[in-house]
Scaffold this motif. Structure first.
Motif, PDB file in Angstrom:
ATOM      1  N   TYR A  58      -8.808  -4.400   4.517  1.00 40.20           N
ATOM      2  CA  TYR A  58      -7.685  -3.639   3.966  1.00 40.20           C
ATOM      3  C   TYR A  58      -8.104  -2.193   3.704  1.00 40.20           C
ATOM      4  O   TYR A  58      -7.319  -1.263   3.891  1.00 40.20           O
ATOM      5  CB  TYR A  58      -7.220  -4.304   2.675  1.00 40.20           C
ATOM      6  CG  TYR A  58      -5.973  -3.684   2.081  1.00 40.20           C
ATOM      7  CD1 TYR A  58      -4.735  -3.822   2.713  1.00 40.20           C
ATOM      8  CD2 TYR A  58      -6.037  -2.967   0.894  1.00 40.20           C
ATOM      9  CE1 TYR A  58      -3.587  -3.254   2.174  1.00 40.20           C
ATOM     10  CE2 TYR A  58      -4.896  -2.405   0.344  1.00 40.20           C
ATOM     11  CZ  TYR A  58      -3.672  -2.543   0.993  1.00 40.20           C
ATOM     12  OH  TYR A  58      -2.548  -1.976   0.452  1.00 40.20           O
ATOM     13  N   TRP A  59      -9.345  -2.009   3.302  1.00 35.89           N
ATOM     14  CA  TRP A  59      -9.842  -0.662   3.035  1.00 35.89           C
ATOM     15  C   TRP A  59     -10.709  -0.103   4.155  1.00 35.89           C
ATOM     16  O   TRP A  59     -10.829   1.107   4.300  1.00 35.89           O
ATOM     17  CB  TRP A  59     -10.648  -0.649   1.740  1.00 35.89           C
ATOM     18  CG  TRP A  59      -9.808  -0.673   0.504  1.00 35.89           C
ATOM     19  CD1 TRP A  59      -8.494  -0.306   0.386  1.00 35.89           C
ATOM     20  CD2 TRP A  59     -10.212  -1.077  -0.809  1.00 35.89           C
ATOM     21  NE1 TRP A  59      -8.067  -0.452  -0.903  1.00 35.89           N
ATOM     22  CE2 TRP A  59      -9.083  -0.921  -1.667  1.00 35.89           C
ATOM     23  CE3 TRP A  59     -11.405  -1.550  -1.347  1.00 35.89           C
ATOM     24  CZ2 TRP A  59      -9.136  -1.226  -3.024  1.00 35.89           C
ATOM     25  CZ3 TRP A  59     -11.456  -1.851  -2.698  1.00 35.89           C
ATOM     26  CH2 TRP A  59     -10.329  -1.690  -3.533  1.00 35.89           C
TER      27      TRP A  59
ATOM     28  N   HIS B 209      -5.882   2.755   3.472  1.00 34.17           N
ATOM     29  CA  HIS B 209      -5.085   2.460   2.281  1.00 34.17           C
ATOM     30  C   HIS B 209      -5.669   3.136   1.037  1.00 34.17           C
ATOM     31  O   HIS B 209      -5.853   2.511  -0.021  1.00 34.17           O
ATOM     32  CB  HIS B 209      -4.977   0.947   2.056  1.00 34.17           C
ATOM     33  CG  HIS B 209      -4.162   0.256   3.099  1.00 34.17           C
ATOM     34  ND1 HIS B 209      -4.738  -0.462   4.134  1.00 34.17           N
ATOM     35  CD2 HIS B 209      -2.818   0.176   3.297  1.00 34.17           C
ATOM     36  CE1 HIS B 209      -3.780  -0.952   4.909  1.00 34.17           C
ATOM     37  NE2 HIS B 209      -2.614  -0.570   4.436  1.00 34.17           N
TER      38      HIS B 209
ATOM     39  N   GLY C  58       0.788  -1.220   0.000  1.00 33.76           N
ATOM     40  CA  GLY C  58       0.000   0.000   0.000  1.00 33.76           C
ATOM     41  C   GLY C  58       0.820   1.269   0.000  1.00 33.76           C
ATOM     42  O   GLY C  58       0.429   2.280  -0.583  1.00 33.76           O
ATOM     43  N   SER C  59       1.996   1.250   0.645  1.00 33.83           N
ATOM     44  CA  SER C  59       2.827   2.448   0.712  1.00 33.83           C
ATOM     45  C   SER C  59       4.260   2.160   0.260  1.00 33.83           C
ATOM     46  O   SER C  59       5.179   2.878   0.620  1.00 33.83           O
ATOM     47  CB  SER C  59       2.838   2.997   2.146  1.00 33.83           C
ATOM     48  OG  SER C  59       3.306   2.010   3.055  1.00 33.83           O
TER      49      SER C  59
END
Length: 392
Positions: A305-306, A314, A248-249
């Motif tokens: 995750y979201w 994210h 994600g990052s």
């Protein structure tokens, strides 16, 4: 530079246990497989020249994980080209030495795409291999009207014989009428149940009726919740979560949409699993009220995750493309789904080649591709033509 050996092929036998995917494709003879090899060679010749040596080496690997991962990247590259994008492989990104797999550009818009793999072995849902095997076997059970609550009270030393258990459970569930049962105001012990004991195992089952609109679907996954005090819906999501976890990052702020494409080899992964991974695990909570009555509520944990419970998380990942059991012989009839973030930092273009999952107003909408996959890839219908292993 080509992928497959220049040789006369005479072995038309199916893939054996000892064959890797590449070894099979390189040696199997017949017009059907000539078409498959031709497609791979055709896609490979359009790949960025600087990426070809690495992808070729992995395509030819006897390790299926390497070979399948390389073909997945080849598939993504070809899909982006077919949708009209110009593609740069492993583009440089400001502020980091790390490079995503692709930069796709069209009409002044940029989209970064990263390929990841998630194997079914990463998606274990039980506490041991034997229990996992039971879960996986029972998940093939035909139960169009009920979920199953499974509580492994005692585990035997040997694997459980799951096939006769499936038959017994299917017969039991077929004799139940979901309209005769409700979750509202019921304790677990009020639900219809059966206990199975064999070879040191003791497993207790409860039948939870599906909602009226979800009943009657053949092939629907039967596993609902399993014991241990958490009342958690059992789904094959851990491999998907693991594939997303560190990406994600990974490249910082890209200033453009970022798509993570995940290839899953699981035979069980479905839309509900992806919903659980992205939007939080669906759970059944038994709540006790002041008057002593109990009721059930279906909700989602803040472990998506979201979805972080009170916020979207994210947001730098604009979408997640989920590709299931990708195989070069079946690309013409395999449709995959791209899940778009409900509140991204950078909204991704609609990718018309794939089925789209779009969240809005609390509902999930699926938008099918208007063209067939064979049409997108410029293949005939059907493709490949003929039979893979014709009889003499």
């Amino acid at each position: 530079m080509t992928i497959f050996s220049a040789t006369i092929r005479t072995d038309a036998s199916p893939r054996s246990h000892g064959d890797s995917q590449f070894q099979f494709l390189d040696r199997v003879s017949g017009p059907y497989w000539d078409q498959v090899r031709g497609l791979i060679e055709d896609w490979f010749c359009r790949l960025c020249p600087e990426a070809q040596a690495d992808v070729r080496g992995r395509l030819r690997s006897t390790d299926d994980r390497q070979s399948k991962g390389a073909f997945f990247e080849l598939y993504l590259h070809e899909c982006l080209l077919r949708m009209g994008y110009s593609v740069t492989c492993h583009p440089e990104v400001d502020g980091t030495s790390r490079r995503p797999d692709f930069l796709a550009e069209k009409d002044g818009r940029r989209i970064y795409v990263e390929a990841r793999s998630a194997s079914s072995s990463d998606a274990a849902v039980g506490k041991s291999a034997r229990v996992n095997a039971v879960y996986e076997s029972l998940d093939r059970l035909d139960s169009p009207n009920f979920f199953l609550w499974i509580d492994v009270a005692r585990q035997g030393d040997a694997p459980l014989r799951a096939r006769p258990l499936r038959g017994r459970l299917e017969k039991w569930l077929a004799g139940l009428d979901p309209d005769d049962h409700t979750l509202v105001g019921k304790r677990r012990d009020d639900l219809p149940g059966v206990t199975h004991e064999d070879a040191g195992w003791r497993i207790e089952f409860r039948a939870l009726p599906r909602s009226p609109e979800a009943r009657g679907r053949r092939g629907a996954r039967p596993l609902g919740i399993f014991g241990g005090g958490d009342a958690q819906l059992v789904h094959d999501v851990e491999g998907l979560r693991g594939a997303l976890a560190d990406k994600g990052s990974a490249y910082g702020s890209l200033g453009a949409p970022f798509v993570i494409a995940v290839a899953s080899s699981s035979n069980f992964l479905d839309d509900d699993d992806v919903l659980n991974a992205l939007y939080g695990t669906e759970v059944v909570e038994f709540r006790t009220f002041a008057d002593g009555t109990e009721s059930t509520v279906r909700t989602r944990k803040p472990d998506g995750y979201w979805f972080g419970g009170d916020r979207w998380d994210h947001r730098g990942v604009s979408a997640v493309l989920v590709v299931k059991n990708l195989h070069p012989a079946f690309v013409g009839r395999q449709q995959h789904t791209i899940w778009e973030h409900p509140d991204p930092e950078h909204a991704v273009d609609a990718f018309p080649m794939w089925r789209r999952a779009v969240s809005g107003s609390g509902n999930m909408t699926f938008v099918e591709s208007e063209r067939s996959q064979t049409d997108w890839f410029g293949l005939g219908e059907p493709w490949p033509v003929g039979k893979p292993f014709p009889r003499d």
